[in-house]
Design a protein around this motif. Structure first.
Motif, PDB file in Angstrom:
ATOM      1  N   SER A  24     -54.363  16.992  34.427  1.00 41.68           N
ATOM      2  CA  SER A  24     -54.146  15.549  34.566  1.00 41.68           C
ATOM      3  C   SER A  24     -55.419  14.853  35.026  1.00 41.68           C
ATOM      4  N   ARG A  25     -56.103  15.414  36.001  1.00 39.25           N
ATOM      5  CA  ARG A  25     -57.325  14.811  36.503  1.00 39.25           C
ATOM      6  C   ARG A  25     -58.435  14.840  35.457  1.00 39.25           C
ATOM      7  N   GLN A  26     -58.559  15.979  34.723  1.00 40.97           N
ATOM      8  CA  GLN A  26     -59.637  16.081  33.720  1.00 40.97           C
ATOM      9  C   GLN A  26     -59.404  15.149  32.535  1.00 40.97           C
ATOM     10  N   GLU A  27     -58.147  14.908  32.199  1.00 41.93           N
ATOM     11  CA  GLU A  27     -57.850  14.053  31.037  1.00 41.93           C
ATOM     12  C   GLU A  27     -58.328  12.616  31.291  1.00 41.93           C
ATOM     13  N   LYS A  28     -58.108  12.132  32.494  1.00 41.47           N
ATOM     14  CA  LYS A  28     -58.541  10.780  32.825  1.00 41.47           C
ATOM     15  C   LYS A  28     -60.054  10.677  32.803  1.00 41.47           C
ATOM     16  N   TYR A  29     -60.704  11.661  33.358  1.00 40.38           N
ATOM     17  CA  TYR A  29     -62.165  11.652  33.404  1.00 40.38           C
ATOM     18  C   TYR A  29     -62.763  11.755  32.004  1.00 40.38           C
ATOM     19  N   ASN A  30     -62.226  12.585  31.161  1.00 34.96           N
ATOM     20  CA  ASN A  30     -62.758  12.796  29.804  1.00 34.96           C
ATOM     21  C   ASN A  30     -62.629  11.547  28.944  1.00 34.96           C
ATOM     22  N   GLN A  31     -61.554  10.788  29.131  1.00 36.75           N
ATOM     23  CA  GLN A  31     -61.379   9.569  28.319  1.00 36.75           C
ATOM     24  C   GLN A  31     -62.506   8.564  28.602  1.00 36.75           C
ATOM     25  N   ALA A  32     -62.843   8.418  29.854  1.00 37.11           N
ATOM     26  CA  ALA A  32     -63.908   7.459  30.217  1.00 37.11           C
ATOM     27  C   ALA A  32     -65.262   7.934  29.699  1.00 37.11           C
ATOM     28  N   VAL A  33     -65.547   9.197  29.819  1.00 35.58           N
ATOM     29  CA  VAL A  33     -66.830   9.735  29.371  1.00 35.58           C
ATOM     30  C   VAL A  33     -66.974   9.611  27.864  1.00 35.58           C
ATOM     31  N   LYS A  34     -65.881   9.880  27.135  1.00 42.16           N
ATOM     32  CA  LYS A  34     -65.939   9.828  25.673  1.00 42.16           C
ATOM     33  C   LYS A  34     -66.223   8.422  25.169  1.00 42.16           C
ATOM     34  N   GLN A  35     -65.624   7.406  25.786  1.00 39.53           N
ATOM     35  CA  GLN A  35     -65.859   6.033  25.332  1.00 39.53           C
ATOM     36  C   GLN A  35     -67.329   5.642  25.496  1.00 39.53           C
ATOM     37  N   ARG A  36     -67.928   5.984  26.632  1.00 39.16           N
ATOM     38  CA  ARG A  36     -69.324   5.634  26.879  1.00 39.16           C
ATOM     39  C   ARG A  36     -70.244   6.378  25.914  1.00 39.16           C
TER      40      ARG A  36
END
Length: 940
Positions: free
Chosen positions: A634-646
């Motif tokens: 759950s924690r990694q999914e939130k972090y990965n979404q932000a990184v992917k957009q940038r």
């Protein structure tokens, strides 16, 4: 050497039997298939070994299994009492000898006891049966004499067989007028080889003509080779012209095509480079158009704290190992507890009580020792009780036999009559003498009657004129007168003598038989009474022996010291001991396992505390790492979404910039190629490339053709239509030369081979070698025949010496036995100068042994056998074993042989096997063994 007892463990149909033999004569009686021959073979095979499986002899192994073998107890004048035991082992069996002093022996000691005799030697002298005697009827006179000679001389049979075998072998090697013997055949083969050698010498004269014709063929073959070389040279020139003609035509056409095409200076690998640049420029333009149509997503920032969770997940294998060890320990603890409870229920004890028992190895060894002592003590008690039972049974049998014997006690009248007879014997002699005197009165009356009859007869003869009758009558009257005068003065017989004569005269044999009967009855009664007293003494002695219980008491005391119940049975105590030892081991294992479980549970609590701290929530051991992985995901999914957009926005802009730069670079490279070719645009560039490629193809095709023409070289001047015809003519001429050469080579090979065969084939030498080898073989055969001849002559001399030295003493004793067995019908058994046995009748008439009846032949054979055995008493004191050899004897001669054996048994032990009821009663003092009823246990 006398056999005292047979102990059969297992031999044929007999198993677990003990047979006592008499010291002089033992008669084994039984019907057919009762096992008599089995017992006879048991004696012989125990002494001399079991036959090998490849021999034509039966081994008598027990059909129902069990121990194979037994013991023969002997009493030897030199070695004393020895028990010879032979059981199944190696081929002849494993033999062990038990001497009186307690020592043991093996094959070497048995060989010494048997005086180095083997089975064949023993059976040739000391053992014979009806089967050997039945074979005498079908023998010729020579065979019969040889058999009798062998029966009277040890070793003669083997020497005679060797002589017969050597004579047969000599006959196979050489006969004067034979054809099949080896020497006769060798002589014929030598003659045939001599004829073949003469034929080979005549063929050697053809050698020189064969060589002359071979030289002529060599000269012609050399000329053919020269002609073939000239034809081959000319054919190669024609073949070169035919090969080069199509190449010249093709070369001219290609040169005309190359002259039409114009050459231009094109860049190296220009077409391919232009194609690649066009494709790349088109691809870059397509990618730019696609990126410009796609919008860029907005940028989102996010931060995730996952380091502590990741470290816990990396150690997941440790958690699972801990859980597995904890479950395994709990399962193992449950199993140990269940097994411990099961064993405690089996031994019937509480855990504390079981743990107090001392089950050390030292105590186990002492326990087994006590059990062995108790078993041995019980076995001794059982043996004493069994022995007591046997002695009581013997006592009962003796009492029963005595009771039965007393039922046939002679009456008082018989004893009185015997006593009166003993007193009347001297008086009876006096009465008989007086009776002869008294008979004279009766003779006087007879004499007077004889005188009267004589006178009357003389008167009648005179009246009738029969003077012969008158003379006989007067002679009778004279005899009457003489008898009357000689009996003058006779007296009458006394009344006491009359009473004795009337009572006892003519009954002497009856009263003598009565005396013998009473004497035998009294002796037998004494024997039975002595046996009864001896049996009672043995029973009393065994009854007085106390029952041993010392080992049993020591065993019980030892169980008490161990902490076990003293009544525990010996059959279960060893198993109980083992179960207690298992309980001790399980208790120790359970204690160690509990310590491990406490350690695993402490480590599990530490794991849970770390996981709750990382997640910030309460967790349980079940599904611990599932919850951790779920929280981490759950924690990694939130972090990965932000990184992917940038990252996506940054990558879009960088890709646009790179594509625009690449497009400009491709256009510059394309312009450089056009300038090098001198073309205005790509279409003109491609047209120039096509012309250049076609010209290059022509050049490539023309180059190998020129190379081939250069390789062919200078060509002859021939018109095209003449070359094939000329080539065919040359081929025909060459084929003719080849056929001629092959024909000449075949002829030359034939001539040379014939010459070689005559000179160096070796056939003549082979025949000569065979001839010499045959001469050597003939010499060897002659030497062999001479050696066999010398051996047979030596055997004949040896047989002659045996007949002259050893045989006379045996025949001398056999002569007396033969005379006794035939009831003095024959006075002697002799050997004539020709080596044949003869029987001399009482009147001096001589008969060849073959002329006698079957029974008389057997009696001669038996006489020689017994004589030889008796003569060897001191050197080979063996018992004599007979298997019903007297079935052809009549009643009178059978009694003679019974009397002879009765006389000889005083110095020799006889073992007699029979199926006839009459023979078991022939020797009253013999030990009679009923084979079918011999049932007695054997304790080894």
């Amino acid at each position: 050497m006398k056999i005292e007892k047979l102990t059969i463990y297992g031999f044929g149909k007999h198993q677990d039997r003990t047979i006592e033999l008499g010291p002089e004569l033992s008669v084994f009686y039984g019907s057919n298939e009762a096992g008599k021959t089995t017992i006879q073979q048991f004696i012989i095979q125990t002494l001399f070994g079991y036959p090998a499986k490849n021999q034509n002899l039966r081994r008598y192994e027990p059909k129902n299994g069990g121990k194979y073998g037994g013991q023969v107890l002997i009493n030897d004048p030199v070695y004393g009492r020895v028990a010879i035991e032979r059981i199944k082992g190696k081929a002849a069996g494993d033999v062990t000898l038990y001497f009186e002093d307690g020592t043991r022996g093996s094959d070497a000691e048995l060989k010494a006891i048997l005086r180095d005799y083997d089975r064949a030697s023993f059976e040739s002298v000391f053992s014979f049966s009806i089967h050997e005697l039945q074979g005498l009827e079908s023998m010729t006179e020579e065979e019969l004499s040889r058999t009798l000679l062998a029966s009277g001389t040890t070793g003669m049979d083997a020497v005679g067989k060797l002589e017969s075998r050597l004579e047969k072998e000599m006959g196979d090697v050489f006969k004067k007028n034979g054809r099949n013997p080896q020497i006769n055949q060798a002589v014929e083969e030598l003659r045939a080889l001599e004829a073949e050698l003469k034929e080979h010498r005549s063929q050697m004269e053809l050698y020189e003509p064969y060589l002359s014709r071979s030289r002529e063929i060599d000269a012609r073959l050399a000329g053919i080779l020269e002609e073939e070389a000239a034809i081959d040279s000319e054919m190669k020139l024609v073949e070169r012209w035919l090969q080069a003609a199509p190449l010249l035509e093709k070369c001219q056409a290609l040169q005309a095509e190359a002259a039409v095409l114009k050459a231009a200076e094109m860049p190296l690998d220009g077409r391919r480079r232009m194609d690649r640049l066009v494709d790349r420029l088109s691809e870059v333009q397509s990618q730019l158009a696609l990126l410009q149509r796609d919008p860029v997503p907005p940028t989102v920032a996010a931060i995730a704290d996952t380091q502590q969770l990741e470290r816990l997940l990396e150690e997941e294998s440790g958690w699972h190992q801990l859980q597995s060890a904890l479950r395994k320990g709990q399962e193992e603890a449950a199993k140990i507890s269940a097994e411990q409870n099961r064993l405690l229920s089996l031994v019937g004890m509480e855990l504390q009580e079981a743990m107090q028992a001392d089950v050390s190895l030292n105590n186990e060894e002492r326990l087994l020792s006590h059990i062995e002592e108790v078993d041995q003590e019980e076995e001794e008690n059982r043996f004493r009780e069994r022995k007591l039972g046997e002695e009581k049974a013997k006592l009962a049998e003796t009492e029963k036999e005595l009771k039965f014997f007393l039922a046939g006690e002679p009456s008082e009248q018989e004893r009185t009559a015997a006593e009166e007879w003993m007193e009347a014997v001297p008086k009876l002699a006096e009465a008989k003498a007086a009776s002869r005197a008294s008979n004279r009165q009766d003779t006087r009356k007879l004499s007077l009657g004889l005188i009267a009859i004589g006178l009357f007869g003389a008167l009648a003869g005179a009246v009738q004129g029969n003077y012969l009758l008158a003379a006989i009558a007067l002679a009778a009257a004279g005899a009457g007168v003489w008898q009357l005068w000689s009996t003058k003065g006779g007296e009458s017989l006394q009344p006491e003598y009359v009473r004795l004569l009337s009572t006892y005269e003519g009954r002497e044999a009856e009263f003598e038989a009565l005396i013998h009967k009473l004497d035998r009855w009294d002796r037998r009664l004494d024997e039975l009474l002595e046996g009864l007293e001896a049996a009672k003494e043995r029973v009393a002695s065994l009854s007085k022996q106390p029952r041993k219980e010392t080992a049993e008491g020591a065993y019980r005391q030892f169980l008490v010291r161990l902490g076990l119940h003293p009544e525990t049975g010996r059959k279960t105590i060893v198993e109980l001991f083992a179960k207690l030892r298992e309980i001790h081991a399980l208790h120790s294992a359970n204690a160690s396992l509990q310590r491990d479980l406490e350690k695993y549970q402490s480590e599990e609590r530490e794991w849970l505390q770390k996981a709750e701290s990382a997640c910030g929530m309460h967790l349980s051991s079940d599904g611990l790492f599932t919850a951790l992985r779920r929280e981490l995901a759950s924690r990694q999914e939130k972090y990965n979404q932000a990184v992917k957009q940038r990252e996506k926005a940054e990558a879009r802009q960088a890709e646009l910039d790179a594509l625009q730069a690449l497009g400009e670079q491709i256009r510059q490279e394309q312009q450089v190629l056009l300038e090098e070719a001198g073309a205005e645009n790509p279409e003109a560039f491609y047209a120039l490339c096509s012309d250049e490629e076609q010209l290059e193809a022509v050049r490539k095709e023309l180059a190998p053709i020129k190379a081939q023409l250069a390789a062919i070289g200078e060509l002859p001047e021939i018109r095209g239509e003449e070359a094939p015809v000329h080539m065919e003519e040359l081929g025909t001429k060459r084929s003719e030369l080849k056929e001629e050469r092959n024909s000449l080579l075949a002829e030359q090979a034939e001539k040379l081979q014939a010459a070689k065969n005559l000179l160096s084939s070796g056939e003549y030498e082979d025949k000569l070698q065979q001839y010499e080898e045959q001469k050597v073989e003939l010499a060897e055969l002659a030497k062999r025949w001479s050696v066999d001849k010398a051996i047979t002559e030596a055997i004949r001399q040896t047989l002659g010496e045996l007949k002259e030295k050893k045989l006379p003493a045996v025949i001398e004793a056999a002569r007396a036995y033969f005379s006794t067995l035939t009831g003095n019908a024959y006075s002697a058994l002799e050997m004539n100068p020709h080596g044949f046995f003869e029987a001399v009748r009482e009147d001096g008439m001589r008969f060849h042994i073959a002329e006698l009846s079957q029974a008389t032949k057997e009696q001669a054979y038996l006489s020689l056998r017994l004589s030889l055995a008796v003569s060897m008493k001191d050197s080979h004191p063996f018992p004599i074993i007979m298997d019903d050899p007297f079935v052809h004897f009549d009643r009178r001669r059978l009694q003679h042989v019974i009397n002879l054996i009765t006389e000889l048994q005083q110095h020799h032990q006889f073992i007699y096997f029979t199926c006839h009821e009459s023979m078991r009663q022939a020797w009253p003092k013999a030990a009679v063994i009923d084979v079918a009823a011999t049932e007695r246990s054997v304790h080894s």
